[in-house]
Design an enzyme around this catalytic site. Sequence first.
Site, PDB file in Angstrom:
ATOM      1  CB  CYS A 101      -2.514   6.580   2.248  1.00 23.34           C
ATOM      2  SG  CYS A 101      -3.729   5.586   3.122  1.00 23.34           S
ATOM      3  CD  GLU A 156      -2.931  -1.196   0.452  1.00 25.90           C
ATOM      4  OE1 GLU A 156      -3.242  -0.138  -0.142  1.00 25.90           O
ATOM      5  OE2 GLU A 156      -3.520  -2.273   0.248  1.00 25.90           O
TER       6      GLU A 156
HETATM    7  P1  NAP Z   1       8.201   5.014   4.859  1.00 27.96           P
HETATM    8  O1  NAP Z   1       9.270   5.959   5.183  1.00 27.96           O
HETATM    9  O2  NAP Z   1       8.270   4.280   3.575  1.00 27.96           O
HETATM   10  O3  NAP Z   1       8.150   3.998   6.090  1.00 27.96           O
HETATM   11  C1  NAP Z   1       7.192   2.985   6.146  1.00 27.96           C
HETATM   12  C2  NAP Z   1       7.704   1.858   7.013  1.00 27.96           C
HETATM   13  O4  NAP Z   1       8.818   1.212   6.379  1.00 27.96           O
HETATM   14  C3  NAP Z   1       8.210   2.307   8.371  1.00 27.96           C
HETATM   15  O5  NAP Z   1       7.822   1.359   9.326  1.00 27.96           O
HETATM   16  C4  NAP Z   1       9.716   2.307   8.188  1.00 27.96           C
HETATM   17  O6  NAP Z   1      10.412   2.163   9.395  1.00 27.96           O
HETATM   18  C5  NAP Z   1       9.896   1.105   7.305  1.00 27.96           C
HETATM   19  N1  NAP Z   1      11.136   1.064   6.550  1.00 27.96           N
HETATM   20  C6  NAP Z   1      11.932   2.087   6.181  1.00 27.96           C
HETATM   21  N2  NAP Z   1      12.975   1.627   5.456  1.00 27.96           N
HETATM   22  C7  NAP Z   1      12.833   0.279   5.372  1.00 27.96           C
HETATM   23  C8  NAP Z   1      13.591  -0.767   4.765  1.00 27.96           C
HETATM   24  N3  NAP Z   1      14.688  -0.521   4.092  1.00 27.96           N
HETATM   25  N4  NAP Z   1      13.146  -2.031   4.891  1.00 27.96           N
HETATM   26  C9  NAP Z   1      12.021  -2.309   5.568  1.00 27.96           C
HETATM   27  N5  NAP Z   1      11.259  -1.345   6.165  1.00 27.96           N
HETATM   28  C10 NAP Z   1      11.658  -0.074   6.070  1.00 27.96           C
HETATM   29  O7  NAP Z   1       6.758   5.703   4.893  1.00 27.96           O
HETATM   30  P2  NAP Z   1       6.180   6.691   6.009  1.00 27.96           P
HETATM   31  O8  NAP Z   1       6.896   7.969   5.829  1.00 27.96           O
HETATM   32  O9  NAP Z   1       6.128   6.065   7.328  1.00 27.96           O
HETATM   33  O10 NAP Z   1       4.672   6.816   5.558  1.00 27.96           O
HETATM   34  C11 NAP Z   1       4.175   7.805   4.715  1.00 27.96           C
HETATM   35  C12 NAP Z   1       3.799   7.236   3.375  1.00 27.96           C
HETATM   36  O11 NAP Z   1       2.957   6.100   3.542  1.00 27.96           O
HETATM   37  C13 NAP Z   1       3.003   8.200   2.530  1.00 27.96           C
HETATM   38  O12 NAP Z   1       3.563   8.259   1.258  1.00 27.96           O
HETATM   39  C14 NAP Z   1       1.616   7.586   2.469  1.00 27.96           C
HETATM   40  O13 NAP Z   1       0.904   7.856   1.285  1.00 27.96           O
HETATM   41  C15 NAP Z   1       1.875   6.153   2.612  1.00 27.96           C
HETATM   42  N6  NAP Z   1       0.708   5.496   3.190  1.00 27.96           N
HETATM   43  C16 NAP Z   1      -0.016   4.650   2.414  1.00 27.96           C
HETATM   44  C17 NAP Z   1      -1.116   4.016   2.941  1.00 27.96           C
HETATM   45  C18 NAP Z   1      -1.939   3.059   2.140  1.00 27.96           C
HETATM   46  O14 NAP Z   1      -2.744   2.343   2.740  1.00 27.96           O
HETATM   47  N7  NAP Z   1      -1.802   3.001   0.832  1.00 27.96           N
HETATM   48  C19 NAP Z   1      -1.495   4.255   4.266  1.00 27.96           C
HETATM   49  C20 NAP Z   1      -0.731   5.125   5.025  1.00 27.96           C
HETATM   50  C21 NAP Z   1       0.377   5.738   4.467  1.00 27.96           C
HETATM   51  P3  NAP Z   1      10.985   3.453  10.164  1.00 27.96           P
HETATM   52  O15 NAP Z   1       9.842   4.305  10.523  1.00 27.96           O
HETATM   53  O16 NAP Z   1      11.671   2.872  11.337  1.00 27.96           O
HETATM   54  O17 NAP Z   1      11.918   4.124   9.199  1.00 27.96           O
END
Ligand code: NAP
Length: 522
Positions: A300, A261
């Site tokens: 999102c 997602e």
């Molecule tokens: P993110 O930076 O991609 O982080 C998401 C998750 O991935 C966090 O738990 C993060 O951990 C982890 N992560 C980071 N690097 C990783 C790696 N190399 N391997 C495995 N996991 C890793 O996203 P975010 O900033 O938290 O969230 C915002 C984004 O999420 C927005 O773009 C939003 O649109 C999207 N979103 C989508 C939905 C949907 O249902 N489609 C819902 C909510 C949000 P850490 O926090 O410890 O870095």
Amino acid sequence: MTEILHNHLGGRWVAGSGAGTALFDPVLGNELVRVDATGLGLHAGFAFAREQGGAALRAMSYRERAAMLAAVVKVLQSRRDDYYAIATANSGTVKNDSAVDIDGGIYTLSTYAKLGDSLGDRKYLLDGEPARLAAGADKQPVFQSQHVLVPSRGLALFINAFNFPSWGLWEKAAPALLSGVPVVIKPATATAWLTQRMVKDVVDAGVLPAGALSVVCGSSAGLMDALQPFDVVSFTGSAETAAVIRSHPTVTQRSVRVNIEADSVNSALLLPGEAPGSEAFELLAKEVAREMTQKSGQKCTAIRRVFVPEALYAQAAEAISARLAKTTVGNPRNESVRMGALVSRAQLTAVREGLAHLQAQAEVLHDGAKHALVDADAAIACCVGPTLLGTRNAAGSDASDRVHDTEVFGPVATLLPYRDRAHALQLIERGQGSLVASLYGSDAQALADAAIELAPLHGRVHVISPEAAAHHTGHGNVMPQSLHGGPGRAGGGEELGGLRALNFYHRRAAIQAGNTTLAALA
Ligand code: NAP
């Protein structure tokens, strides 16, 4: 130093061996707690979840697991005040916005508890009717193929985004646990506290078998490496991290099943033929303002692009701006505040940069910077007012590429005028696949036609017409009964959608057998 939250792995609470990463109050700026996952025995912890948690869950029927979800609901309901306090402190959200996350999560769990009960005392599901493979002399089938859905033998790893520490956990855990699959949750670090507390309350209440629910807070390092072929991973977050997950050897070589997602540039479309001030027009203005400001636009599913007929651009700008102007921004502890903070300094910087990026191709119709902060220090609080951008004519909508590509994860949307219906649909398609689009109009046939045309580009199309005005569930609200996910840029994932969500946590197999064996199976 503040408390370091423990992880739950291998059926016990365990601290990381490092100094930890601090979580902050995004309004007051103070450190709240720390998280740390250094040195956890991930492989052994995952094996415990698979072997102990998985076996115990699979020994139960769907109905028994549904009752287990109902027990989780009770535990969470009894601690709601604690969760609201954590959300205020760590996410900087006003009460109504915390409710979307906390009560939204509990509602989703209770929906799956009811759905699961309807599956009865079975331990696997039949998928469709038997299909004839061979017939006897009387032309009746004697050897047939029956497809079955059986719970996966692995665990479900959830890697979640910061914006829904409660709902993000439970919307995934409910169908996984109901399916009989143990869960390991890795919340986003910035807001991990609420997820950790909810898991702690549920584990300590003893309503789940040992190993059914684990939580790892802090770095994601090593999580993907610890997965085995029958595990599944469900990721919610940015497109960049999604690409890392998809290309991980555990996925490319061990066929670990993945659901993504990702981010999305969702649309709202006012259909042609609606006068300014008409009910459909006002419904659009209301929903856009609500979507921009709810959870400070950190959803999102929030509306990012707003499409209106060219002749209505100025009136739409005025109507949306008038609503945005009423939004009080600042400290969520102040009763007069309607919109709290972004989740962190990093997000504040990202939103400011995203705004500047879009502004190079758009004008400012309502300036968020003009909102004075209530009860909050602008030098510390991660608060921003809502900003509506726009391009003045339909040719401008064609020329601006950034608005179709850029998700600013905050209270920001762009108004885009279109020439005719075909032009509007073509512009929406430039988002390359989104989670949701909403349609506004009063002509039922025109709404139905547009919904079907937009369906291939979206996981959900939300139609707001006068007949639904008082009853619709909101453009951005994800209801467990409906599919959540979207094609293309949105990640290509599918979650929820009632019992459809169970598919991801089951394996489908064909059983080919004679009639009496198939009868025994059924
Ligand atoms: P993110 O930076 O991609 O982080 C998401 C998750 O991935 C966090 O738990 C993060 O951990 C982890 N992560 C980071 N690097 C990783 C790696 N190399 N391997 C495995 N996991 C890793 O996203 P975010 O900033 O938290 O969230 C915002 C984004 O999420 C927005 O773009 C939003 O649109 C999207 N979103 C989508 C939905 C949907 O249902 N489609 C819902 C909510 C949000 P850490 O926090 O410890 O870095």
